[in-house]
Design a protein around this motif. Sequence first.
Motif, PDB file in Angstrom:
ATOM      1  N   VAL A  79     -23.710  51.330 109.563  1.00 19.09           N
ATOM      2  CA  VAL A  79     -22.599  51.779 108.969  1.00 19.09           C
ATOM      3  C   VAL A  79     -21.617  51.789 110.175  1.00 19.09           C
ATOM      4  O   VAL A  79     -21.778  52.511 111.058  1.00 19.09           O
ATOM      5  CB  VAL A  79     -22.758  53.067 108.499  1.00 19.09           C
ATOM      6  CG1 VAL A  79     -21.487  53.651 107.677  1.00 19.09           C
ATOM      7  CG2 VAL A  79     -24.129  53.120 107.342  1.00 19.09           C
ATOM      8  N   PRO A  80     -20.303  51.310 109.952  1.00 20.45           N
ATOM      9  CA  PRO A  80     -19.255  51.166 110.830  1.00 20.45           C
ATOM     10  C   PRO A  80     -18.843  52.914 111.109  1.00 20.45           C
ATOM     11  O   PRO A  80     -19.003  53.405 110.149  1.00 20.45           O
ATOM     12  CB  PRO A  80     -18.095  50.613 110.438  1.00 20.45           C
ATOM     13  CG  PRO A  80     -18.896  49.595 109.402  1.00 20.45           C
ATOM     14  CD  PRO A  80     -20.018  50.207 108.921  1.00 20.45           C
ATOM     15  N   ASP A  81     -18.189  53.117 112.235  1.00 22.58           N
ATOM     16  CA  ASP A  81     -17.510  54.387 112.509  1.00 22.58           C
ATOM     17  C   ASP A  81     -16.479  54.364 111.356  1.00 22.58           C
ATOM     18  O   ASP A  81     -15.852  53.364 111.055  1.00 22.58           O
ATOM     19  CB  ASP A  81     -17.157  54.281 113.736  1.00 22.58           C
ATOM     20  CG  ASP A  81     -17.969  54.628 114.843  1.00 22.58           C
ATOM     21  OD1 ASP A  81     -19.242  55.117 114.540  1.00 22.58           O
ATOM     22  OD2 ASP A  81     -17.697  54.359 116.035  1.00 22.58           O
ATOM     23  N   TRP A  82     -16.207  55.783 110.910  1.00 23.85           N
ATOM     24  CA  TRP A  82     -15.421  55.918 109.902  1.00 23.85           C
ATOM     25  C   TRP A  82     -13.974  55.620 110.061  1.00 23.85           C
ATOM     26  O   TRP A  82     -13.201  54.949 109.084  1.00 23.85           O
ATOM     27  CB  TRP A  82     -15.358  57.579 109.303  1.00 23.85           C
ATOM     28  CG  TRP A  82     -14.432  57.666 108.413  1.00 23.85           C
ATOM     29  CD1 TRP A  82     -13.074  58.696 108.352  1.00 23.85           C
ATOM     30  CD2 TRP A  82     -14.194  57.333 106.970  1.00 23.85           C
ATOM     31  NE1 TRP A  82     -12.584  58.624 107.371  1.00 23.85           N
ATOM     32  CE2 TRP A  82     -13.011  57.838 106.388  1.00 23.85           C
ATOM     33  CE3 TRP A  82     -15.073  56.397 106.315  1.00 23.85           C
ATOM     34  CZ2 TRP A  82     -12.831  57.573 105.255  1.00 23.85           C
ATOM     35  CZ3 TRP A  82     -14.550  56.048 104.845  1.00 23.85           C
ATOM     36  CH2 TRP A  82     -13.628  56.701 104.249  1.00 23.85           C
ATOM     37  N   PRO A  83     -13.335  55.581 111.163  1.00 17.52           N
ATOM     38  CA  PRO A  83     -11.863  55.219 111.500  1.00 17.52           C
ATOM     39  C   PRO A  83     -11.430  53.702 111.052  1.00 17.52           C
ATOM     40  O   PRO A  83     -10.779  53.340 110.414  1.00 17.52           O
ATOM     41  CB  PRO A  83     -11.743  55.624 112.773  1.00 17.52           C
ATOM     42  CG  PRO A  83     -12.534  56.726 113.148  1.00 17.52           C
ATOM     43  CD  PRO A  83     -13.777  56.367 112.300  1.00 17.52           C
TER      44      PRO A  83
END
Length: 230
Positions: free
Chosen positions: A62-66
Amino acid sequence: MELFVLWDIDHTLIENAGVSKEIYAAAFRALSGREPAEPARTEGRTDRLIMRDMFLREGLPVPDWPFVETALAQAGKARLEELRRRGTALPGVHDALKAASAQTGWVSSVLTGNISANARVKLAAFGLDYLLDLPVGAYGADAELRPHLVAVARERAQRLHGVAADIPTVLVGDTPRDVEAALTTGSGVLAVASGIHTQEELTAAGAVEVLPDLSDTKRVLGILESFAGH
């Protein structure tokens, strides 16, 4: 009397005609370089959970939220005209929002799983954005779980408008998750069966006030006013 009204967007205020799932797919594609194997699962969840679920189901980190939020915002902005062409504001919504915004002592905003940028796109597509106090709303980037968004909106209303911490709050939405968010936070709820859930399902979830949609402005305002007295 004071009242804080928080409206869901998708299938409560607007019909997005599948554009929402196209936004999630486009954001996933931008971040992963490939098409998702199946559409996003939404059903009243926040964008944080929807996108995390897509990556986990695909077996990807899962990519970082930003990065996720930026991809979602870009995908939403690119689909404004498509949303306007295919989607619509639901029956009675414009009149209901206009009436709520005119009530003395009421703050009328949104509580939505959409990130703020895409909430604005969806509302602006049908001329609804100016009828809502969007800075005090709560959005899909603010928390993972919908009930937690209620506290976010209340804090913003206190900070920006000086409303009382215990101002009566009512959620208007079309899913059992909207009902759950209201019941677990001591809020009132007006459920509308304008999405995939029936009036019976919404009643079973715990909603006392359930309407087929928001087309009867007088009835909608009457129900909302009843919560102002609680």
